[in-house]
Design a protein around this motif. Structure first.
Motif, PDB file in Angstrom:
ATOM      1  N   SER B  95       0.858  -1.179   0.000  1.00 22.05           N
ATOM      2  CA  SER B  95       0.000   0.000   0.000  1.00 22.05           C
ATOM      3  C   SER B  95       0.893   1.227   0.000  1.00 22.05           C
ATOM      4  CB  SER B  95      -0.888   0.002   1.243  1.00 22.05           C
ATOM      5  OG  SER B  95      -0.098   0.325   2.365  1.00 22.05           O
ATOM      6  N   LEU B  96       0.306   2.381  -0.295  1.00 22.89           N
ATOM      7  CA  LEU B  96       1.100   3.599  -0.358  1.00 22.89           C
ATOM      8  C   LEU B  96       1.768   3.889   0.981  1.00 22.89           C
ATOM      9  CD1 LEU B  96      -1.413   5.614  -2.502  1.00 22.89           C
ATOM     10  CD2 LEU B  96       0.921   5.068  -3.162  1.00 22.89           C
ATOM     11  N   ALA B 101       6.750   3.864   4.297  1.00 25.74           N
ATOM     12  CA  ALA B 101       7.372   3.459   5.560  1.00 25.74           C
ATOM     13  C   ALA B 101       8.664   2.674   5.331  1.00 25.74           C
ATOM     14  CB  ALA B 101       6.383   2.618   6.375  1.00 25.74           C
ATOM     15  N   ASP B 102       8.804   2.055   4.164  1.00 25.05           N
ATOM     16  CA  ASP B 102       9.977   1.224   3.886  1.00 25.05           C
ATOM     17  C   ASP B 102      11.004   2.060   3.099  1.00 25.05           C
ATOM     18  OD1 ASP B 102      11.849  -0.479   2.886  1.00 25.05           O
ATOM     19  OD2 ASP B 102      10.438  -2.001   2.180  1.00 25.05           O
ATOM     20  N   PRO B 103      12.116   2.433   3.724  1.00 28.87           N
ATOM     21  CA  PRO B 103      13.062   3.359   3.076  1.00 28.87           C
ATOM     22  C   PRO B 103      13.580   2.843   1.731  1.00 28.87           C
ATOM     23  CG  PRO B 103      13.684   2.921   5.360  1.00 28.87           C
ATOM     24  CD  PRO B 103      12.559   1.997   5.042  1.00 28.87           C
ATOM     25  N   TYR B 108      13.254   3.448  -4.182  1.00 29.69           N
ATOM     26  CA  TYR B 108      12.997   2.938  -5.534  1.00 29.69           C
ATOM     27  C   TYR B 108      11.813   3.686  -6.154  1.00 29.69           C
ATOM     28  CZ  TYR B 108      11.652  -0.183  -9.302  1.00 29.69           C
ATOM     29  OH  TYR B 108      11.322  -0.686 -10.516  1.00 29.69           O
ATOM     30  N   ALA B 109      10.741   3.850  -5.374  1.00 29.75           N
ATOM     31  CA  ALA B 109       9.548   4.533  -5.888  1.00 29.75           C
ATOM     32  C   ALA B 109       9.885   5.975  -6.262  1.00 29.75           C
ATOM     33  CB  ALA B 109       8.435   4.500  -4.841  1.00 29.75           C
ATOM     34  N   ALA B 283       5.862  13.033  -1.667  1.00 26.38           N
ATOM     35  CA  ALA B 283       7.091  13.275  -0.906  1.00 26.38           C
ATOM     36  C   ALA B 283       7.624  14.671  -1.145  1.00 26.38           C
ATOM     37  CB  ALA B 283       8.146  12.244  -1.278  1.00 26.38           C
ATOM     38  N   ASN B 284       7.341  15.235  -2.316  1.00 26.85           N
ATOM     39  CA  ASN B 284       7.899  16.539  -2.641  1.00 26.85           C
ATOM     40  C   ASN B 284       6.940  17.691  -2.336  1.00 26.85           C
ATOM     41  OD1 ASN B 284      10.648  16.206  -3.847  1.00 26.85           O
ATOM     42  ND2 ASN B 284       9.508  14.733  -5.074  1.00 26.85           N
TER      43      ASN B 284
END
Lengths: 334, 288
Positions: B95-96, B101-103, B108-109, B283-284
């Protein structure tokens, strides 16, 4: 003083005066004619003097710039490479000390090339073929190769004798040694070239263990080949037949251009001179052929302006040496 | 054709060709030139055998190496897909929130998102995502259609006023152009909207426009003009203006009711790419 070559005048019959270029050309030409001509080997004799020294100095300077530049470091922020001059194809950047160029700024390169071309025209119009004689890589590497050749085979006469002699151990090791060093220099040339495109300290390691990119090996091989062939085997053929510059050159010259030429007004009539003979009624040229044997292009400068001439000035050094010996003034003391 | 003759200066025969009095010397070619010429012929023949070379009536000769840049691109893309399949599967299944949560997965994303954004979104939204007049800024905390990762993902998938059946859709009426309101009321409304964003405005006009606003605009923009992300109605009380902040811009927007189109990317990107893009944009951006 400008010498005008009068081409309307009928040439003097052969044997009456100095040997004309036409006569020598006819003499040199294959008796059966033919469409193709093999290269006539040239054995340039080592000269000493002002122009030779300038050429040595420029050889060291230009080769030094070429080989050392990739090793200069330049601090840049973050993860940017710290190589002062780097063409980074993967990262699509060109780094030059404090300048960083992006692909869309390629017009700077275009501008640089246009300015370089115009500078070449200007310098040539003013000072003659300075580029050809002193700074062109073809000239610089050929000079270096001839230097190596002399180390192994000796100067002009020794080389001619060696080439004419049948194969022997002496001949074999000299030839093999020469070509080995030539190839070494060629490899060094190709090797230095690829350092401009990758981080040099990294590449020098990855290159030897076979982990560098294929482009590095191919570029290195191509430049090794061209350096070896052009500076070792082709030499003046590159200038005379492959380079367009000598052909354009004709349009760049006028009566005020600085040019290495033979001063007919001083030299003619030429002829052998014995010691204590008077110099009156004759020219200073004693027809010793020192200028001809010193010429790396294999021409006789006394035939006038020729497209083969790279204006290196070695004939001036050769002539000065002789003129001093026969107690005539040097070229620059007139 | 002039006769072949020997040139006085060089002692070489001329070719017999003459152009405006200039004659060509018939110098012999260097022999290495001849060998180079032969070598080129040999190389050309080898090339014809190995590589695509000759055109024919029905296609062309393919050469024994069967080289084709077109086929190579397909192979490269397939190789790229295989190379990315592990991370791609992870993206698809996570999920998004899990991605963020996974660095490692997030990195990669972000990388995928950045490259996709540069190629596809930057044309309108700008390379930095800061938008422009008529193109929303993606770096701030103002979101017409919601700024959570899920909202962004949905907007990218269906688009805005696009041809997708579930497209985000809102329609600002063209009050002036379609003669829904008389011109003087639109002038008053302009003053009212200026006043909403806490700027000095003509008090008389604001007073006259208040009931008009409530009757015509509040249904989407809300009675206080704070907008509604579920309807895509912009907040009129903040400092963010998609079509410009000054009176002329606001008047023009009430008059013409512009609405931009963002395409649906569902057909062009697979779901994991859209996810990566949503993560990248989120994120931006500031806020939400």
């Amino acid at each position: 003083m400008t010498t005008v070559i009068d081409r309307t005048r009928t040439p003097e019959p052969e044997g009456s005066g100095p040997v004309s270029a036409a006569a020598r050309a006819r003499k040199k030409a294959d008796p059966g004619g033919g469409l193709y001509k093999a290269r006539t080997p040239i054995y340039p004799k080592l000269v000493h003097g002002r122009w030779r020294n300038i050429k040595w100095a420029l050889l060291i300077l230009t080769l030094g710039i070429y080989y050392i530049t990739p090793w200069i470091r330049w601090d840049r922020p973050g993860h940017l490479p710290d190589q002062a001059v780097l063409v980074d194809f993967t990262g699509r950047r060109f780094y030059f000390f404090f300048i960083q160029l992006w692909p869309q700024e390629v017009y700077f390169l275009t501008g640089l090339l246009v300015m370089a071309a115009l500078a070449l025209f200007l310098v040539t119009a003013l000072f003659g073929r300075l580029w050809c004689g002193y700074a062109c890589p073809q000239t610089v590497w050929t000079d270096l190769y001839i230097y190596v050749e002399r180390l192994f085979e000796g100067d002009r006469n020794a080389r001619m004798k060696l080439d004419a002699s049948p194969m022997s151990f002496n001949k074999a090791w000299r030839k093999i040694g020469k070509h080995a060093v030539w190839l070494g220099i060629a490899f060094g040339t190709g090797g230095a070239w690829i350092f401009y495109f990758h981080d040099a300290p990294t590449l020098i390691r990855t290159f030897w263990v076979g982990k560098a990119e294929m482009t590095a090996y191919v570029s290195c091989a191509v430049l090794t080949g061209t350096t070896y062939v052009f500076a070792g085997w082709m030499r003046e053929q590159v200038c005379t037949y492959m380079c367009p510059w000598p052909r354009i050159q004709g349009a760049m010259l006028d009566f005020n251009s600085l040019q290495v030429t033979y001063r007919k007004d001083r030299g003619e009539p030429r002829g052998p001179h014995k010691k204590n003979e008077p110099w009156t009624g004759r020219g200073d040229c004693i027809d010793c052929n020192a200028c001809v044997v010193a010429c790396p292009m294999g021409i006789d400068i006394r035939d006038g302006s020729q497209l083969e001439c790279i204006n290196c000035g070695l004939c001036i050094d050769a002539c000065d040496e002789i003129m001093q010996r026969v107690d005539r003034p040097r070229a620059d003391r007139l | 054709m002039s006769p072949r003759e020997t040139d006085d200066v060089s002692g070489v025969e001329t070719t017999g060709h003459e152009w405006d009095g200039i004659r060509e010397l018939d110098n012999p070619l260097p022999r290495w030139w001849l060998w180079t010429f032969y070598a080129c012929i040999v190389v050309a023949i080898v090339y014809w055998v190995l590589m695509p070379a000759w055109p024919g009536l029905h296609g062309y000769t393919h050469g024994t190496l069967k080289m084709s840049d077109r086929a190579q691109v397909v192979r490269d893309l397939d190789a790229l897909k295989t190379q990315r399949s592990a991370e791609g599967a992870q993206l698809r299944n996570a999920s998004l929130e899990q991605i963020e949560a996974d660095p490692k997965l997030q990195a990669y994303a972000l990388a995928v998102g950045q490259s996709i954004f540069g190629d596809n979104c930057a044309t309108c939204h700008g390379t930095g995502g800061t938008g422009g007049k008529g193109y929303p800024n993606l770096r701030d905390d103002v979101w017409l259609w919601g700024g959570t990762p899920e909202d962004i993902q949905h907007t990218i998938t269906v688009g805005v006023r696009s041809d997708h059946p579930d497209a985000r859709f809102s329609q600002m009426p063209a009050f002036g152009k379609d003669q829904l309101l008389p011109a003087e009321q639109i002038n008053d409304l302009t003053e009212y909207v200026v006043a909403l964003s806490h700027r000095p405005a003509n008090a008389g006009a604001v007073g006259r426009a208040a009931p008009i606003f409530q009757a015509n605009c509040a249904i989407c923009h809300g009675p206080e003009g704070k907008g509604d992300p579920t309807k895509g109605a912009p907040n009129l009380t903040d400092k963010d203006w998609l079509y410009g902040a000054d009176r002329a811009d606001i008047h023009g927007q009430i008059w013409n009711g512009r609405g931009g189109v963002m395409p649906s990317w569902q057909k062009r990107f697979d779901p994991e790419t859209i996810k990566a893009l949503a993560v990248y944009i989120h994120a931006n951006a500031a806020g939400q």
